[in-house]
Design an enzyme around this catalytic site. Structure first.
Site, PDB file in Angstrom:
ATOM      1  N   LYS A 116       0.824  -1.217   0.000  1.00 51.70           N
ATOM      2  CA  LYS A 116       0.000   0.000   0.000  1.00 51.70           C
ATOM      3  C   LYS A 116       0.854   1.261   0.000  1.00 51.70           C
ATOM      4  O   LYS A 116       0.410   2.313  -0.466  1.00 51.70           O
ATOM      5  CB  LYS A 116      -0.958   0.004   1.196  1.00 51.70           C
ATOM      6  CG  LYS A 116      -1.811  -1.258   1.325  1.00 51.70           C
ATOM      7  CD  LYS A 116      -2.627  -1.549   0.074  1.00 51.70           C
ATOM      8  CE  LYS A 116      -3.073  -3.000   0.035  1.00 51.70           C
ATOM      9  NZ  LYS A 116      -3.590  -3.450  -1.247  1.00 51.70           N
ATOM     10  N   LYS A 157      -2.304   2.031   9.456  1.00 48.80           N
ATOM     11  CA  LYS A 157      -2.581   0.962   8.498  1.00 48.80           C
ATOM     12  C   LYS A 157      -1.307   0.168   8.234  1.00 48.80           C
ATOM     13  O   LYS A 157      -0.215   0.727   8.242  1.00 48.80           O
ATOM     14  CB  LYS A 157      -3.083   1.551   7.170  1.00 48.80           C
ATOM     15  CG  LYS A 157      -4.404   2.302   7.290  1.00 48.80           C
ATOM     16  CD  LYS A 157      -4.877   2.808   5.938  1.00 48.80           C
ATOM     17  CE  LYS A 157      -6.242   3.475   6.078  1.00 48.80           C
ATOM     18  NZ  LYS A 157      -6.777   3.899   4.774  1.00 48.80           N
ATOM     19  N   HIS A 234     -16.593  -4.426   6.686  1.00 51.52           N
ATOM     20  CA  HIS A 234     -15.864  -4.568   5.422  1.00 51.52           C
ATOM     21  C   HIS A 234     -16.471  -5.591   4.479  1.00 51.52           C
ATOM     22  O   HIS A 234     -15.877  -5.912   3.448  1.00 51.52           O
ATOM     23  CB  HIS A 234     -14.377  -4.859   5.664  1.00 51.52           C
ATOM     24  CG  HIS A 234     -13.729  -3.830   6.552  1.00 51.52           C
ATOM     25  ND1 HIS A 234     -13.574  -2.519   6.165  1.00 51.52           N
ATOM     26  CD2 HIS A 234     -13.243  -3.910   7.816  1.00 51.52           C
ATOM     27  CE1 HIS A 234     -13.015  -1.843   7.162  1.00 51.52           C
ATOM     28  NE2 HIS A 234     -12.814  -2.652   8.160  1.00 51.52           N
ATOM     29  N   ARG A 291      -8.017  -7.452  -9.217  1.00 53.22           N
ATOM     30  CA  ARG A 291      -8.848  -8.639  -9.484  1.00 53.22           C
ATOM     31  C   ARG A 291     -10.199  -8.185 -10.006  1.00 53.22           C
ATOM     32  O   ARG A 291     -10.519  -6.993  -9.964  1.00 53.22           O
ATOM     33  CB  ARG A 291      -9.075  -9.401  -8.168  1.00 53.22           C
ATOM     34  CG  ARG A 291      -9.776  -8.536  -7.131  1.00 53.22           C
ATOM     35  CD  ARG A 291     -10.272  -9.287  -5.907  1.00 53.22           C
ATOM     36  NE  ARG A 291     -11.120  -8.446  -5.064  1.00 53.22           N
ATOM     37  CZ  ARG A 291     -10.689  -7.584  -4.158  1.00 53.22           C
ATOM     38  NH1 ARG A 291      -9.396  -7.436  -3.955  1.00 53.22           N
ATOM     39  NH2 ARG A 291     -11.546  -6.850  -3.461  1.00 53.22           N
TER      40      ARG A 291
HETATM   41  C1  MV4 Z   1      -9.832   4.902   5.949  1.00 52.95           C
HETATM   42  C2  MV4 Z   1     -10.999   5.326   6.625  1.00 52.95           C
HETATM   43  C3  MV4 Z   1     -11.012   6.620   7.096  1.00 52.95           C
HETATM   44  N1  MV4 Z   1      -9.937   7.417   6.940  1.00 52.95           N
HETATM   45  N2  MV4 Z   1      -8.781   5.725   5.831  1.00 52.95           N
HETATM   46  C4  MV4 Z   1     -11.027   0.346   5.313  1.00 52.95           C
HETATM   47  C5  MV4 Z   1     -10.790  -0.501   4.109  1.00 52.95           C
HETATM   48  C6  MV4 Z   1      -9.646   0.122   3.405  1.00 52.95           C
HETATM   49  N3  MV4 Z   1      -9.688  -0.105   2.003  1.00 52.95           N
HETATM   50  C7  MV4 Z   1      -9.780   1.564   3.733  1.00 52.95           C
HETATM   51  N4  MV4 Z   1     -10.564   1.632   4.928  1.00 52.95           N
HETATM   52  C8  MV4 Z   1     -10.766   2.815   5.530  1.00 52.95           C
HETATM   53  N5  MV4 Z   1      -9.743   3.687   5.422  1.00 52.95           N
HETATM   54  C9  MV4 Z   1      -8.842   6.945   6.325  1.00 52.95           C
HETATM   55  N6  MV4 Z   1      -7.782   7.749   6.200  1.00 52.95           N
HETATM   56  C10 MV4 Z   1     -12.062   4.429   6.751  1.00 52.95           C
HETATM   57  C11 MV4 Z   1     -11.936   3.169   6.217  1.00 52.95           C
HETATM   58  C12 MV4 Z   1     -13.075   2.306   6.431  1.00 52.95           C
HETATM   59  C13 MV4 Z   1     -13.872   1.885   5.374  1.00 52.95           C
HETATM   60  C14 MV4 Z   1     -13.614   2.220   4.065  1.00 52.95           C
HETATM   61  C15 MV4 Z   1     -14.404   1.769   3.040  1.00 52.95           C
HETATM   62  C16 MV4 Z   1     -15.514   0.983   3.314  1.00 52.95           C
HETATM   63  C17 MV4 Z   1     -15.789   0.646   4.596  1.00 52.95           C
HETATM   64  C18 MV4 Z   1     -14.991   1.068   5.641  1.00 52.95           C
HETATM   65  C19 MV4 Z   1     -15.301   0.712   6.946  1.00 52.95           C
HETATM   66  C20 MV4 Z   1     -14.522   1.136   7.961  1.00 52.95           C
HETATM   67  C21 MV4 Z   1     -13.399   1.921   7.719  1.00 52.95           C
END
Ligand code: MV4
Length: 444
Positions: A116, A157, A234, A291
């Site tokens: 990432k 992360k 998720h 994918r």
């Molecule tokens: C975040 C966020 C808020 N702020 N990054 C979770 C999955 C990953 N692909 C990215 N994610 C998130 N990153 C920042 N800077 C909140 C999430 C997140 C989220 C994102 C997409 C769909 C569902 C989610 C559920 C919880 C947190």
């Protein structure tokens, strides 16, 4: 050029891939675990090979078993689908070295986007918007300084995480001191990579992702966005295209940069670039998924493009010539899961009665049929109901109608259709104002 495709997956996506192969005149080989011998993908493929017990680690995730099936069947290509080995660069490399074609991005590209931190650097280079935070892995003291500069809340992360794995919300300095070392240890043991990075936490965002297809001749097509905010832990539950929250100007701006991003990566095949959109409509790059995704049909419904067929043609080395991509109408996908609509607990069982909806603007992708026993070993997705309407309102009405036609019944079997009905009655969803916190808020 290849002639015979081994489908290294199960369930509805295996069926979807077999259909695309058949339309292109390609032979198919299904692999299946002992728990899947009665699955539709086994019946629809030209050949089928049992690769082991129900436990995915000893069947669908077992690289030597898949490679043995490839050799025995003399298939000359592998379709990975989603989940399982689909984004494993080592698997892609082993397939490449065997002389068979991996139907997906090159293994080096999968490795790049799997990191990432690397993906973020490339995104920054092409001008994709990033959340304030680090684009390098951090030591603890660097994380402390950065967090106090950008302000709490922040997220930490894992560089090798993704899709919600290895992410932690931090509200203050005390919590960062406590959680940073734990997050490092967890990342090290889960991914064999303890590198962490930090971002400002975006409050109440929408999850928006852009579909791309890129061929081996340098053509990159961006097929618009999907809105995937209806999720729980998720796990996406409802996805739609296009997003009512994205203006044509914003769509064009992000699409241009997404195309540059794919070119910079040397990306080929289908892929998805994932963003958060905050309450002011600002986009932030999150990650790229190398994918096909569960929700690809909503993009197919609004563009008329068969994405899985394009994956096959691209892997055959064909140059893809598409007329200007346009989105027509609105499509919404409802994931039909064998789970309790209130508790989300898996609830598999024998399907004693099945009545599928049909009629205009309705598509069902599934591997199940009446008399099929849903095995308890895999994810609970048993069908995808996808509806299309000229307007979003028509799509919503069609969804309600189709869910009323849908009957999946059996002893001990529960499906989540009532969850979808509840969402379809919710003002916030009807008005398209929902964000990633919707499901949790709806449940209280
Ligand atoms: C975040 C966020 C808020 N702020 N990054 C979770 C999955 C990953 N692909 C990215 N994610 C998130 N990153 C920042 N800077 C909140 C999430 C997140 C989220 C994102 C997409 C769909 C569902 C989610 C559920 C919880 C947190």
């Amino acid at each position: 050029m290849f002639k015979k495709v081994l489908i290294a997956n199960r369930g509805e996506i295996a069926v979807r891939a077999i259909r695309a192969c058949r339309e292109l005149g390609l032979k198919t080989v299904a692999v299946y675990s002992e728990a899947d011998k009665n699955s539709l993908h086994v019946e629809l493929a030209d050949e089928a090979i049992c690769i082991g017990p129900p436990d995915p680690a000893r069947s669908y995730l077992d690289i030597p078993k898949i490679m043995a099936a490839l050799e025995v069947s003399k298939a000359d290509a592998v379709y990975p689908g989603y989940g399982f080995l689909s984004e494993n660069p080592k698997f892609a490399e082993i397939v490449e070295r065997s002389g068979a074609k991996f139907i997906g991005p090159r293994s080096e590209v999968l490795a790049k986007i799997g990191d990432k931190v690397v993906a973020k650097k490339v995104a920054k280079k092409v001008g994709l918007p990033l959340v304030p935070g680090s684009d390098e892995p951090l030591e603890f003291d660097q994380a402390l300084r950065l967090a106090s500069r950008i302000g709490y809340p922040v997220v930490i992360k894992a560089a090798s995480g993704g899709g919600g794995r290895g992410i932690r919300i931090i509200h203050n300095e005390k919590e960062l001191r406590e959680k940073f070392p734990i997050a490092r240890k967890e990342a090290q043991s889960a991914f064999g990579d303890g590198r962490l990075y930090l971002e400002k936490y975006v409050l109440n965002p929408k999850h928006i992702e852009f579909q791309v297809v890129a061929d081996e001749h340098g053509n990159v097509y961006v097929l618009g966005e999907r809105e995937c905010s209806i999720q729980r832990r998720h796990q996406k539950l409802i996805e739609e295209a296009p997003s009512v929250a994205v203006s044509p100007e914003k769509r064009e701006e992000i699409s241009q940069k997404v195309a540059l991003f794919c070119k910079e990566l040397g990306y080929t095949s289908a892929g998805t670039v994932e963003f958060l959109m905050d309450e002011e409509g600002n986009f932030y790059f999150m990650e790229m998924n190398g994918r096909i995704q569960v929700e690809h049909p909503v993009t197919e419904m609004v563009t008329g493009i068969d994405i899985v067929k394009l994956q096959l043609l691209i892997a055959m080395g064909e140059e893809i010539k598409l007329p200007k991509v346009e989105m027509r109408g609105y499509a919404i996908e409802f994931r039909i899961n064998a789970e309790d609509p209130d508790t989300f607990m898996p609830s598999p069982g024998l399907i004693e009665r099945l009545r599928l909806p049909g009629g205009p603007g309705v598509r069902i992708d599934t591997h199940v049929y009446q008399g099929y026993a849903i095995p308890p070993y895999y994810d609970s997705l048993i069908a995808k109901l996808v509806v299309w309407g000229q307007t979003r309102q028509e799509a919503l009405a069609r969804a309600r109608r189709a869910l009323d036609e849908l009957k999946i019944e059996g002893k001990n079997l529960k499906v989540n259709t009532d969850f979808h009905r509840r969402v379809l009655l919710h003002k916030e969803f009807i008005e398209g104002r929902h964000d990633i916190t919707f499901v949790e808020r709806m449940l209280v």
